[in-house]
Design an enzyme around this catalytic site. Structure first.
Site, PDB file in Angstrom:
ATOM      1  N   GLY A  51       5.060  18.236  -2.642  1.00 43.27           N
ATOM      2  CA  GLY A  51       6.261  17.549  -3.118  1.00 43.27           C
ATOM      3  C   GLY A  51       6.080  16.789  -4.424  1.00 43.27           C
ATOM      4  O   GLY A  51       7.064  16.315  -4.993  1.00 43.27           O
TER       5      GLY A  51
ATOM      6  N   ASN B 292       1.448   4.800  -2.149  1.00 39.56           N
ATOM      7  CA  ASN B 292       1.571   4.797  -3.604  1.00 39.56           C
ATOM      8  C   ASN B 292       0.216   4.584  -4.271  1.00 39.56           C
ATOM      9  O   ASN B 292      -0.705   4.011  -3.691  1.00 39.56           O
ATOM     10  CB  ASN B 292       2.559   3.728  -4.063  1.00 39.56           C
ATOM     11  CG  ASN B 292       3.968   4.058  -3.615  1.00 39.56           C
ATOM     12  OD1 ASN B 292       4.548   3.340  -2.814  1.00 39.56           O
ATOM     13  ND2 ASN B 292       4.501   5.158  -4.088  1.00 39.56           N
TER      14      ASN B 292
ATOM     15  N   PHE C 148      -4.714  13.294  -6.080  1.00 40.59           N
ATOM     16  CA  PHE C 148      -4.085  14.492  -5.515  1.00 40.59           C
ATOM     17  C   PHE C 148      -3.915  15.579  -6.577  1.00 40.59           C
ATOM     18  O   PHE C 148      -2.836  15.762  -7.126  1.00 40.59           O
ATOM     19  CB  PHE C 148      -2.735  14.133  -4.898  1.00 40.59           C
ATOM     20  CG  PHE C 148      -2.824  13.160  -3.739  1.00 40.59           C
ATOM     21  CD1 PHE C 148      -3.818  13.280  -2.772  1.00 40.59           C
ATOM     22  CD2 PHE C 148      -1.888  12.132  -3.600  1.00 40.59           C
ATOM     23  CE1 PHE C 148      -3.896  12.398  -1.699  1.00 40.59           C
ATOM     24  CE2 PHE C 148      -1.952  11.249  -2.521  1.00 40.59           C
ATOM     25  CZ  PHE C 148      -2.959  11.378  -1.578  1.00 40.59           C
TER      26      PHE C 148
ATOM     27  N   TYR D 169      14.391  11.121   2.166  1.00 40.19           N
ATOM     28  CA  TYR D 169      14.543   9.860   1.439  1.00 40.19           C
ATOM     29  C   TYR D 169      15.218  10.097   0.083  1.00 40.19           C
ATOM     30  O   TYR D 169      16.184   9.415  -0.275  1.00 40.19           O
ATOM     31  CB  TYR D 169      13.179   9.191   1.246  1.00 40.19           C
ATOM     32  CG  TYR D 169      13.205   8.094   0.219  1.00 40.19           C
ATOM     33  CD1 TYR D 169      13.974   6.951   0.429  1.00 40.19           C
ATOM     34  CD2 TYR D 169      12.502   8.210  -0.980  1.00 40.19           C
ATOM     35  CE1 TYR D 169      14.038   5.953  -0.528  1.00 40.19           C
ATOM     36  CE2 TYR D 169      12.555   7.213  -1.933  1.00 40.19           C
ATOM     37  CZ  TYR D 169      13.328   6.090  -1.703  1.00 40.19           C
ATOM     38  OH  TYR D 169      13.386   5.112  -2.666  1.00 40.19           O
TER      39      TYR D 169
ATOM     40  N   ASP E 222      17.508  -9.927   4.532  1.00 46.50           N
ATOM     41  CA  ASP E 222      16.385  -9.025   4.802  1.00 46.50           C
ATOM     42  C   ASP E 222      16.093  -9.089   6.292  1.00 46.50           C
ATOM     43  O   ASP E 222      16.082 -10.180   6.864  1.00 46.50           O
ATOM     44  CB  ASP E 222      15.149  -9.470   3.986  1.00 46.50           C
ATOM     45  CG  ASP E 222      14.127  -8.366   3.830  1.00 46.50           C
ATOM     46  OD1 ASP E 222      13.635  -7.870   4.863  1.00 46.50           O
ATOM     47  OD2 ASP E 222      13.809  -8.003   2.685  1.00 46.50           O
TER      48      ASP E 222
ATOM     49  N   LYS F 275      11.982   3.716   2.769  1.00 47.03           N
ATOM     50  CA  LYS F 275      11.587   4.398   1.528  1.00 47.03           C
ATOM     51  C   LYS F 275      10.324   5.256   1.616  1.00 47.03           C
ATOM     52  O   LYS F 275       9.771   5.652   0.588  1.00 47.03           O
ATOM     53  CB  LYS F 275      11.431   3.377   0.414  1.00 47.03           C
ATOM     54  CG  LYS F 275      10.384   2.318   0.722  1.00 47.03           C
ATOM     55  CD  LYS F 275      10.062   1.469  -0.482  1.00 47.03           C
ATOM     56  CE  LYS F 275       8.843   0.631  -0.203  1.00 47.03           C
ATOM     57  NZ  LYS F 275       8.352  -0.148  -1.278  1.00 47.03           N
TER      58      LYS F 275
HETATM   59  N1  UDP Z   1      -1.477   9.701  -6.215  1.00 45.32           N
HETATM   60  C1  UDP Z   1      -2.822  10.011  -6.022  1.00 45.32           C
HETATM   61  N2  UDP Z   1      -3.453   9.440  -4.960  1.00 45.32           N
HETATM   62  C2  UDP Z   1      -2.854   8.566  -4.101  1.00 45.32           C
HETATM   63  C3  UDP Z   1      -1.485   8.257  -4.321  1.00 45.32           C
HETATM   64  C4  UDP Z   1      -0.828   8.849  -5.377  1.00 45.32           C
HETATM   65  O1  UDP Z   1      -3.394  10.783  -6.773  1.00 45.32           O
HETATM   66  O2  UDP Z   1      -3.493   8.091  -3.162  1.00 45.32           O
HETATM   67  C5  UDP Z   1      -0.762  10.297  -7.348  1.00 45.32           C
HETATM   68  C6  UDP Z   1       0.422  11.151  -6.953  1.00 45.32           C
HETATM   69  O3  UDP Z   1      -0.005  12.478  -6.714  1.00 45.32           O
HETATM   70  C7  UDP Z   1       1.316  11.019  -8.175  1.00 45.32           C
HETATM   71  C8  UDP Z   1       1.013   9.618  -8.714  1.00 45.32           C
HETATM   72  O4  UDP Z   1      -0.233   9.248  -8.126  1.00 45.32           O
HETATM   73  O5  UDP Z   1       0.911  11.939  -9.151  1.00 45.32           O
HETATM   74  C9  UDP Z   1       2.068   8.597  -8.321  1.00 45.32           C
HETATM   75  O6  UDP Z   1       2.276   8.676  -6.920  1.00 45.32           O
HETATM   76  P1  UDP Z   1       3.066   7.567  -6.135  1.00 45.32           P
HETATM   77  O7  UDP Z   1       3.047   7.953  -4.683  1.00 45.32           O
HETATM   78  O8  UDP Z   1       2.543   6.208  -6.470  1.00 45.32           O
HETATM   79  O9  UDP Z   1       4.543   7.627  -6.723  1.00 45.32           O
HETATM   80  P2  UDP Z   1       5.578   8.875  -6.838  1.00 45.32           P
HETATM   81  O10 UDP Z   1       5.564   9.256  -8.288  1.00 45.32           O
HETATM   82  O11 UDP Z   1       5.144   9.946  -5.910  1.00 45.32           O
HETATM   83  O12 UDP Z   1       6.873   8.257  -6.469  1.00 45.32           O
END
Ligand code: UDP
Length: 341
Positions: free
Chosen positions: A299, A201, A220, A149, A31, A84
């Site tokens: 996205g 996340n 979101f 990514y 790493d 990532k």
């Molecule tokens: N999400 C959210 N608010 C945040 C981060 C994520 O509502 O601050 C939602 C995002 O729109 C998705 C879900 O949580 O529907 C999982 O998002 P994450 O980024 O954890 O993983 P992804 O599925 O995008 O890889």
């Protein structure tokens, strides 16, 4: 039996190191700590009761990798090391293609030269894009990636399958594990996810919002075509995911056939909405998560969750921990972690 774990100080990597050790393997970590913290190595040491071997290197240098392979008599590789961040990948495409694909190519060349035959590659359910039908099986068509990514993962899978197909006299056995959404932490709360800056996340943001570090979580979008209007994902406990790597590695080792390339979904099989996840977090941890509804994030797919039956049939693995376990362990880890800047 030594298993090289590239990115072994990262979130999934560190938990896999622990799972490998518990299964009787000797993980060797490579790493460069560009997106991970030496504190995680201390956590691993406390959990397994000994300091793992760590090489602070990135995987771009053939000479470096080769010297590690020669020194350690590696039986196989689990390759996590990659950039990532979806958003960042759109700003820095060359860095992402160079780092993620460059290091995979170097690693593969090195494995072939050194006669190392077993490889597990980190892929993800992003390869399915917005699926036409749920749950997604490994036969679900791969959709064009909507981030650099995501594209590095798709191209990574292609590089691997093309390489395995091309080999006539050499053995190479590869599994691409397509992860769904990893959450949680080791139950000891000694290792877990350490996002740099504002978490992208959901769960790390949620734990930081609950801890009063970030203000309210923004959900979101609540106008998606789902029962409560929020997106649906398959949240898998990171220790279950870690153990899937051990199962995958055992599968490769126990198969004599010289050439294997296969893909396997690693999820729970259950879809959970953002609001359901938040409510579970509040219930299991007994505290409120401040949140507000915001606009959709560009996205995001509406819903994706796994058909995980191939993993069960092929690898004798299935997710054992509940979403509540994941959210409790994530919160315990948050409480145990110093506040980010
Ligand atoms: N999400 C959210 N608010 C945040 C981060 C994520 O509502 O601050 C939602 C995002 O729109 C998705 C879900 O949580 O529907 C999982 O998002 P994450 O980024 O954890 O993983 P992804 O599925 O995008 O890889």
């Amino acid at each position: 039996m030594k298993v090289l774990v590239t990115g072994g100080a990262g979130f999934i990597g560190s938990h896999t190191v622990v799972a490998l050790y518990e299964a009787g393997f000797e993980p060797i970590i490579v790493d460069d700590f560009s997106n991970s913290d030496p504190q995680i190595i201390e956590g691993i040491t406390a959990i397994i009761g000994k300091k793992p071997t760590v090489y602070q290197e990135n995987c771009h240098s053939m000479d470096v990798l080769k010297s590690i392979f020669e020194k350690e008599q590696i039986e196989g590789v689990i390759h996590f090391a990659a950039f990532k961040a979806v958003g960042e990948s759109m700003q820095k495409p060359l860095e992402y293609y160079d780092n993620n694909l460059g290091s995979l190519i170097v690693l593969l060349k090195c494995m072939l030269e050194c006669g190392v035959k077993n490889l597990i590659f980190s892929s993800s359910c992003t390869v399915y894009g917005e699926p036409d039908a749920l749950p997604v099986t490994e036969q679900t068509p791969v959709k064009p990636a909507n981030s650099v990514y995501g594209n590095t993962q798709q191209i990574g899978e292609e590089i691997l399958s093309d390489t395995v197909r091309s080999l006539e006299h050499q053995s190479l056995k590869v599994l691409s594990l397509r992860y769904f959404n990893p959450v949680g932490a080791h139950p000891s709360a000694l290792i877990g996810e350490l996002p740099r800056g504002v978490p992208n996340n959901l769960v790390p943001f949620m734990t930081q919002a609950a801890a009063g570090i970030r203000g309210a979580l923004t959900i979101f979008g609540d106008d998606y075509p789902t029962p409560d209007g929020t997106c649906i994902r398959d949240y898998i406990h990171v220790m279950d995911l870690a153990e899937a790597h051990v199962a995958g590695f055992r599968y490769l080792m126990s198969h004599e056939s010289p050439a294997i390339y296969d893909v396997v979904n690693v999820g729970t099989g259950s879809g959970v909405s953002v609001l359901e996840l938040l409510q579970s977090f509040e219930r299991i941890n007994g505290l409120p998560v401040p949140y507000k509804i915001g606009p959709r994030r560009e996205g995001d797919v509406v819903a994706v969750y796994a058909d995980a039956s191939k993993a069960e049939k092929m690898l004798c693995w299935k997710a054992l921990r509940s979403i509540e376990d994941g959210l409790r362990d994530a919160w315990n880890w948050q409480k145990n972690t110093s506040k980010p800047e």
